[in-house]
Enzyme design. Structure first.
Site, PDB file in Angstrom:
ATOM      1  N   SER A 117       0.854  -1.175   0.000  1.00 50.03           N
ATOM      2  CA  SER A 117       0.000   0.000   0.000  1.00 50.03           C
ATOM      3  C   SER A 117       0.891   1.226   0.000  1.00 50.03           C
ATOM      4  O   SER A 117       2.110   1.098  -0.155  1.00 50.03           O
ATOM      5  CB  SER A 117      -0.871  -0.046   1.261  1.00 50.03           C
ATOM      6  OG  SER A 117      -1.875   0.929   1.172  1.00 50.03           O
ATOM      7  N   ARG A 362       0.948  -3.547  -6.994  1.00 50.55           N
ATOM      8  CA  ARG A 362      -0.405  -4.043  -6.691  1.00 50.55           C
ATOM      9  C   ARG A 362      -1.399  -3.115  -7.362  1.00 50.55           C
ATOM     10  O   ARG A 362      -1.172  -1.896  -7.431  1.00 50.55           O
ATOM     11  CB  ARG A 362      -0.596  -4.033  -5.157  1.00 50.55           C
ATOM     12  CG  ARG A 362      -1.951  -4.532  -4.668  1.00 50.55           C
ATOM     13  CD  ARG A 362      -2.027  -6.036  -4.665  1.00 50.55           C
ATOM     14  NE  ARG A 362      -3.216  -6.529  -3.995  1.00 50.55           N
ATOM     15  CZ  ARG A 362      -4.335  -6.906  -4.640  1.00 50.55           C
ATOM     16  NH1 ARG A 362      -4.418  -6.838  -5.951  1.00 50.55           N
ATOM     17  NH2 ARG A 362      -5.363  -7.370  -3.949  1.00 50.55           N
ATOM     18  N   THR A 398      -7.868   1.852   3.071  1.00 51.00           N
ATOM     19  CA  THR A 398      -7.642   0.995   4.240  1.00 51.00           C
ATOM     20  C   THR A 398      -8.748   1.196   5.274  1.00 51.00           C
ATOM     21  O   THR A 398      -9.300   0.227   5.806  1.00 51.00           O
ATOM     22  CB  THR A 398      -6.273   1.308   4.877  1.00 51.00           C
ATOM     23  OG1 THR A 398      -5.297   1.360   3.837  1.00 51.00           O
ATOM     24  CG2 THR A 398      -5.887   0.247   5.881  1.00 51.00           C
ATOM     25  N   CYS A 549       2.985  -5.723 -17.270  1.00 51.03           N
ATOM     26  CA  CYS A 549       3.306  -6.571 -16.115  1.00 51.03           C
ATOM     27  C   CYS A 549       4.579  -6.051 -15.433  1.00 51.03           C
ATOM     28  O   CYS A 549       5.628  -5.989 -16.060  1.00 51.03           O
ATOM     29  CB  CYS A 549       3.495  -8.017 -16.552  1.00 51.03           C
ATOM     30  SG  CYS A 549       4.158  -9.025 -15.215  1.00 51.03           S
ATOM     31  N   CYS A 573       5.566 -13.852 -10.573  1.00 51.70           N
ATOM     32  CA  CYS A 573       4.333 -13.066 -10.397  1.00 51.70           C
ATOM     33  C   CYS A 573       4.248 -12.409  -9.017  1.00 51.70           C
ATOM     34  O   CYS A 573       4.438 -13.047  -7.986  1.00 51.70           O
ATOM     35  CB  CYS A 573       3.124 -13.977 -10.613  1.00 51.70           C
ATOM     36  SG  CYS A 573       1.572 -13.122 -10.380  1.00 51.70           S
ATOM     37  N   CYS A 576      -0.160  -8.834  -8.572  1.00 51.32           N
ATOM     38  CA  CYS A 576      -0.740  -7.482  -8.634  1.00 51.32           C
ATOM     39  C   CYS A 576      -2.097  -7.482  -9.326  1.00 51.32           C
ATOM     40  O   CYS A 576      -2.898  -6.604  -9.116  1.00 51.32           O
ATOM     41  CB  CYS A 576       0.230  -6.523  -9.328  1.00 51.32           C
ATOM     42  SG  CYS A 576       0.246  -6.654 -11.129  1.00 51.32           S
ATOM     43  N   CYS A 579      -2.651  -8.120 -15.156  1.00 47.14           N
ATOM     44  CA  CYS A 579      -2.912  -8.866 -16.395  1.00 47.14           C
ATOM     45  C   CYS A 579      -4.368  -9.318 -16.479  1.00 47.14           C
ATOM     46  O   CYS A 579      -4.960  -9.340 -17.555  1.00 47.14           O
ATOM     47  CB  CYS A 579      -1.960 -10.046 -16.522  1.00 47.14           C
ATOM     48  SG  CYS A 579      -1.925 -11.108 -15.067  1.00 47.14           S
TER      49      CYS A 579
HETATM   50  C1  FAD Z   1       0.182   1.600  -4.392  1.00 49.84           C
HETATM   51  C2  FAD Z   1      -0.953   1.702  -3.418  1.00 49.84           C
HETATM   52  C3  FAD Z   1      -1.030   2.784  -2.560  1.00 49.84           C
HETATM   53  C4  FAD Z   1      -2.067   2.881  -1.648  1.00 49.84           C
HETATM   54  N1  FAD Z   1      -2.068   3.919  -0.764  1.00 49.84           N
HETATM   55  C5  FAD Z   1      -2.987   3.947   0.211  1.00 49.84           C
HETATM   56  C6  FAD Z   1      -2.911   4.922   1.243  1.00 49.84           C
HETATM   57  O1  FAD Z   1      -1.995   5.751   1.272  1.00 49.84           O
HETATM   58  N2  FAD Z   1      -3.871   4.913   2.197  1.00 49.84           N
HETATM   59  C7  FAD Z   1      -4.868   3.993   2.212  1.00 49.84           C
HETATM   60  O2  FAD Z   1      -5.711   4.013   3.117  1.00 49.84           O
HETATM   61  N3  FAD Z   1      -4.969   3.061   1.240  1.00 49.84           N
HETATM   62  C8  FAD Z   1      -4.045   3.006   0.256  1.00 49.84           C
HETATM   63  N4  FAD Z   1      -4.109   2.019  -0.700  1.00 49.84           N
HETATM   64  C9  FAD Z   1      -5.264   1.104  -0.703  1.00 49.84           C
HETATM   65  C10 FAD Z   1      -5.158   0.023   0.369  1.00 49.84           C
HETATM   66  O3  FAD Z   1      -3.943  -0.652   0.245  1.00 49.84           O
HETATM   67  C11 FAD Z   1      -6.330  -0.918   0.204  1.00 49.84           C
HETATM   68  O4  FAD Z   1      -7.519  -0.176   0.199  1.00 49.84           O
HETATM   69  C12 FAD Z   1      -6.390  -1.959   1.316  1.00 49.84           C
HETATM   70  O5  FAD Z   1      -5.205  -2.691   1.358  1.00 49.84           O
HETATM   71  C13 FAD Z   1      -7.577  -2.892   1.074  1.00 49.84           C
HETATM   72  O6  FAD Z   1      -7.639  -3.847   2.096  1.00 49.84           O
HETATM   73  P1  FAD Z   1      -8.299  -5.282   1.812  1.00 49.84           P
HETATM   74  O7  FAD Z   1      -8.209  -6.022   3.097  1.00 49.84           O
HETATM   75  O8  FAD Z   1      -9.584  -5.119   1.159  1.00 49.84           O
HETATM   76  O9  FAD Z   1      -7.342  -5.975   0.731  1.00 49.84           O
HETATM   77  P2  FAD Z   1      -5.791  -6.304   0.732  1.00 49.84           P
HETATM   78  O10 FAD Z   1      -5.049  -5.337   1.559  1.00 49.84           O
HETATM   79  O11 FAD Z   1      -5.397  -6.447  -0.686  1.00 49.84           O
HETATM   80  O12 FAD Z   1      -5.689  -7.727   1.442  1.00 49.84           O
HETATM   81  C14 FAD Z   1      -6.192  -8.891   0.842  1.00 49.84           C
HETATM   82  C15 FAD Z   1      -5.490 -10.100   1.438  1.00 49.84           C
HETATM   83  O13 FAD Z   1      -6.161 -11.270   0.980  1.00 49.84           O
HETATM   84  C16 FAD Z   1      -5.221 -12.232   0.538  1.00 49.84           C
HETATM   85  N5  FAD Z   1      -5.896 -13.054  -0.478  1.00 49.84           N
HETATM   86  C17 FAD Z   1      -6.417 -12.619  -1.652  1.00 49.84           C
HETATM   87  N6  FAD Z   1      -7.007 -13.639  -2.303  1.00 49.84           N
HETATM   88  C18 FAD Z   1      -6.847 -14.733  -1.533  1.00 49.84           C
HETATM   89  C19 FAD Z   1      -7.239 -16.101  -1.686  1.00 49.84           C
HETATM   90  N7  FAD Z   1      -7.962 -16.506  -2.732  1.00 49.84           N
HETATM   91  N8  FAD Z   1      -6.887 -16.994  -0.720  1.00 49.84           N
HETATM   92  C20 FAD Z   1      -6.170 -16.568   0.377  1.00 49.84           C
HETATM   93  N9  FAD Z   1      -5.783 -15.279   0.567  1.00 49.84           N
HETATM   94  C21 FAD Z   1      -6.128 -14.381  -0.365  1.00 49.84           C
HETATM   95  C22 FAD Z   1      -4.091 -11.384  -0.015  1.00 49.84           C
HETATM   96  O14 FAD Z   1      -2.880 -12.125  -0.074  1.00 49.84           O
HETATM   97  C23 FAD Z   1      -4.045 -10.222   0.982  1.00 49.84           C
HETATM   98  O15 FAD Z   1      -3.208 -10.510   2.077  1.00 49.84           O
HETATM   99  C24 FAD Z   1      -3.096   1.897  -1.628  1.00 49.84           C
HETATM  100  C25 FAD Z   1      -3.020   0.812  -2.497  1.00 49.84           C
HETATM  101  C26 FAD Z   1      -1.964   0.698  -3.372  1.00 49.84           C
HETATM  102  C27 FAD Z   1      -1.894  -0.500  -4.279  1.00 49.84           C
HETATM  103  S1  SF4 Z   2      -0.535 -10.508 -11.587  1.00 49.59           S
HETATM  104 FE1  SF4 Z   2      -0.155 -10.505 -13.775  1.00 49.59          FE
HETATM  105  S2  SF4 Z   2       0.638  -8.480 -14.226  1.00 49.59           S
HETATM  106 FE2  SF4 Z   2       0.829  -8.769 -12.003  1.00 49.59          FE
HETATM  107  S3  SF4 Z   2       2.856  -9.574 -11.674  1.00 49.59           S
HETATM  108 FE3  SF4 Z   2       1.507 -11.336 -11.879  1.00 49.59          FE
HETATM  109  S4  SF4 Z   2       1.597 -11.852 -14.038  1.00 49.59           S
HETATM  110 FE4  SF4 Z   2       2.406  -9.777 -13.854  1.00 49.59          FE
END
Ligand code: FAD
Ligand code: SF4
Length: 604
Positions: A117, A362, A398, A549, A573, A576, A579
């Protein structure tokens, strides 16, 4: 029964031995069952009412060769949403003197390993969930002290009025916060199984979701069983909460199977890809709590996106570039744009003399209010970014992910303790501050469909004058995969070579992501039609998967006759999901690989 449980604990323990940043007190996984079987078998609280079976039961007669464990609630994903749901459920159990069994499966080798994040953290939901977090060593200790917003040209910087209001927020590592939340959840009696990927939704004969199946492990590329073969496990839940984060693979299947978008006339989801590094920089340049966002260079005005630079503690700086995946030019390479960005004079001077600690990528949701599907399905609900609760103008998801998890937990508790319906989760959401916040922000992202300057003008009016009260809702443009133009409309982009000081090649970055997959396993990146890459993607779009990617998983390499063929390096991979979203023909399906594989983030 005991064997199954000890196998799960044992696998969790060995997977989690990759742990880098958190040292568990007992030397094993921070989330194995430290209390031994007693905690797993129940906390000694009084039993639930008649329609609950109480403690989970085990069986091995499923016909699939898999053993099955029954829980009251099964949660997929130990991110902020899943862990908040688990914690809230167990809090309610304590408050109401009931015992519900709750398990969380996580595909990362440990909790936090797949969490990437920014992160500027708004503590609103944490204040509600664990109000005493300040006294409980939560890794939330760097308050935001300054907030800047710049427009960049290639060589210059223009300060803009800052639309963010980060007063009261904190600069954190979300990967570390989830580790801490995992410990809190375990203390309340939640069973967490890192290293287990939920690969399948389980249904009963009436098409109600009744849990998830974890992947079989120890299967080779050709489908044969290796010596290490172990059947997956069926985790059956009276209720299943999907908390997989952005573009969850099971969540997407459920959204489509039950037509959850159609049910509330939601638009398609739109996405961005965030590419990020954590640097350790020179002490003299480090300002803990300083927050910077930029717009403009290196992106052109048709491409929505921007950068973030967040100063954490211990000389660490989180730096990243977020690019909307509805970009048109198939030659655009998000990874190279990020490398280029670091060479801007204002950024270069910050990073020079520093070192990169970690790299990762991601996707995040950008659809906002218009794109929220009906989040309830028969047998459960979708929480967090799997449902798309990210607030785009704030670039924060978050707090909303956590709050949605808490609301789903409250709904689940009322279902399991009073026999009500999970539909109340949707009611709770609509009455909550999530709804109010996202509704207010709804026109921000689609305003940028008109380009950067009109987007800034419209969103500025919305933000400062109308405050979300405009009497219309703008629609999103084309879905991201349809937004890519054919290559003949563009000229290839020449990116500078990495200098090894500020910019790096993909293999060097990948090494820093700690990505690791068992090499000999069935491909988790599946082509619906294996001929599309060579028949469509390469001739029409110049092979965009080799650029979007961020882990160079997709490469076109010549075969023995010199003909370019797509090679998929699935072991690189980063999970993220770009793809799965951006392929012009939606021909790539991302499925979960063996649990425990993927990146190993510790400070992201
Ligand atoms: C680059 C970036 C910057 C960001 N900046 C901010 C910020 O500054 N402030 C903020 O509040 N938010 C920010 N966000 C957004 C924030 O990260 C998300 O909103 C938050 O993480 C969402 O929480 P979640 O629990 O829904 O999902 P996630 O945090 O994605 O957690 C999902 C979890 O589920 C697991 N999982 C997924 N599928 C499966 C499966 N089938 N089986 C088992 N495990 C699985 C994953 O491995 C992961 O651990 C940012 C996001 C990104 C990508
Ligand atoms: S999820 Fe898809 S785009 Fe992301 S790293 Fe894996 S192969 Fe590449």
């Amino acid at each position: 029964m005991g064997r199954l449980l000890s196998r799960i604990i044992c696998i969790s323990r060995s997977r989690a031995s990759r742990s880098r940043s958190v040292s568990p007190p007992n030397g094993c996984s921070p989330f194995r069952n430290p209390g031994g079987l007693s905690r797993v078998w129940g906390s000694g609280l009084s039993r639930a009412p008649w329609f609950l079976s109480g403690a989970r039961t085990f069986s091995s007669g499923t016909g699939s060769g898999r053993e099955s464990i029954e829980y009251d609630v099964v949660i997929v994903g130990a991110g902020p949403a899943g862990l908040s749901a688990a914690i809230r459920l167990k809090q309610l159990c304590r408050e109401r003197d009931l015992d519900l069994s709750v398990c969380v499966v996580e595909k990362g080798a440990e909790v936090g390993a797949h969490i990437l994040s920014g992160n500027v953290f708004e503590p609103r939901a944490l204040n509600e969930l664990l109000p005493d977090w300040r006294n409980e060593e939560a890794p939330v200790d760097v308050p935001v002290l300054s907030d800047k917003f710049w427009y960049l040209t290639k060589d210059r910087t223009f300060a803009l009025p800052c639309p963010f209001n980060n007063r009261g927020n904190y600069v954190i590592s979300l990967s570390q916060l989830t580790r801490w939340m995992g410990v809190k959840a375990e203390e309340l009696g939640v069973e967490i199984y890192p290293g287990f990927a939920a690969g399948e939704v389980l249904y009963d004969s009436n098409d109600n979701v009744v849990g998830v199946g974890t992947n079989d492990m120890g299967i080779s590329k050709d489908g044969s069983k290796k010596e290490t073969f172990q059947h997956g496990v069926e985790l059956k839940g009276k209720l299943t909460l999907l908390a997989e984060g952005c573009r969850g693979s099971l969540s997407e299947k459920i959204i489509s199977k039950y037509n959850l978008r159609g049910k509330v006339q939601a638009q398609h989801q739109t996405y961005a890809l965030g590419i990020k590094e954590v640097w350790e920089i020179d002490e003299s340049k480090h300002e803990p709590g300083a927050v910077l966002h930029t717009l403009g260079w290196p992106l052109d005005h048709k491409t929505y996106g921007g950068s973030f630079v967040y100063h954490m503690k211990d000389r660490q700086v989180s730096i990243g570039l977020v690019i909307a995946l509805n970009y048109q030019n198939p030659y655009l390479n998000p990874y190279e744009e990020f490398q280029k960005f670091k060479h801007h004079p204002a950024i270069k001077s910050l990073l020079e003399g520093g070192t990169v600690i970690q790299y990762g990528a991601r996707t995040l949701n950008e659809g906002g209010f218009q794109s929220i599907p009906y989040p309830v399905f028969p047998g459960g609900a979708i929480v967090g970014c799997s449902a798309g609760f990210l607030n785009v103008p704030k670039i924060k998801g978050t707090h909303t992910a956590m709050k949605s998890g808490m609301l789903a937990a409250e709904a689940a508790f009322s279902v399991l303790s009073e026999g009500s319906s999970m539909v109340v989760y949707y009611d709770f959401l609509r009455k909550s501050w999530i709804w109010e916040e996202l509704k207010k922000a709804r026109n921000y992202r689609p305003a940028f469909e008109f380009g950067l300057l009109p987007g800034l003008a419209i969103s500025g009016l919305e933000h400062y004058i109308f405050k979300g009260r405009l009497p219309f809702t703008l629609k999103h443009g084309k879905p991201d995969h349809k937004a890519t133009n054919v290559a003949k409309l563009h000229t290839p982009i020449e990116y500078p070579r990495a200098d090894g000081i500020l910019s790096f090649d993909v293999p060097t970055s990948l090494h820093r992501s700690n990505t690791n997959h068992e090499h000999d396993q069935p491909a988790h990146l599946q082509l619906r039609d294996p001929t599309i890459p060579e028949l469509v993607n390469l001739p029409e779009y110049a092979g965009p998967e080799s650029r979007y990617c961020p882990a160079r998983v997709y490469e076109y390499v010549p075969d023995e006759n010199g003909v370019l063929k797509l090679q998929i390096n699935a072991q690189n991979c980063l999970h993220c999901k770009a793809c799965d979203i951006k392929d012009p023909q939606q021909n790539i399906e991302w499925t979960v690989p063996e649990g425990g594989g993927g990146p190993g983030y510790s400070v992201m």
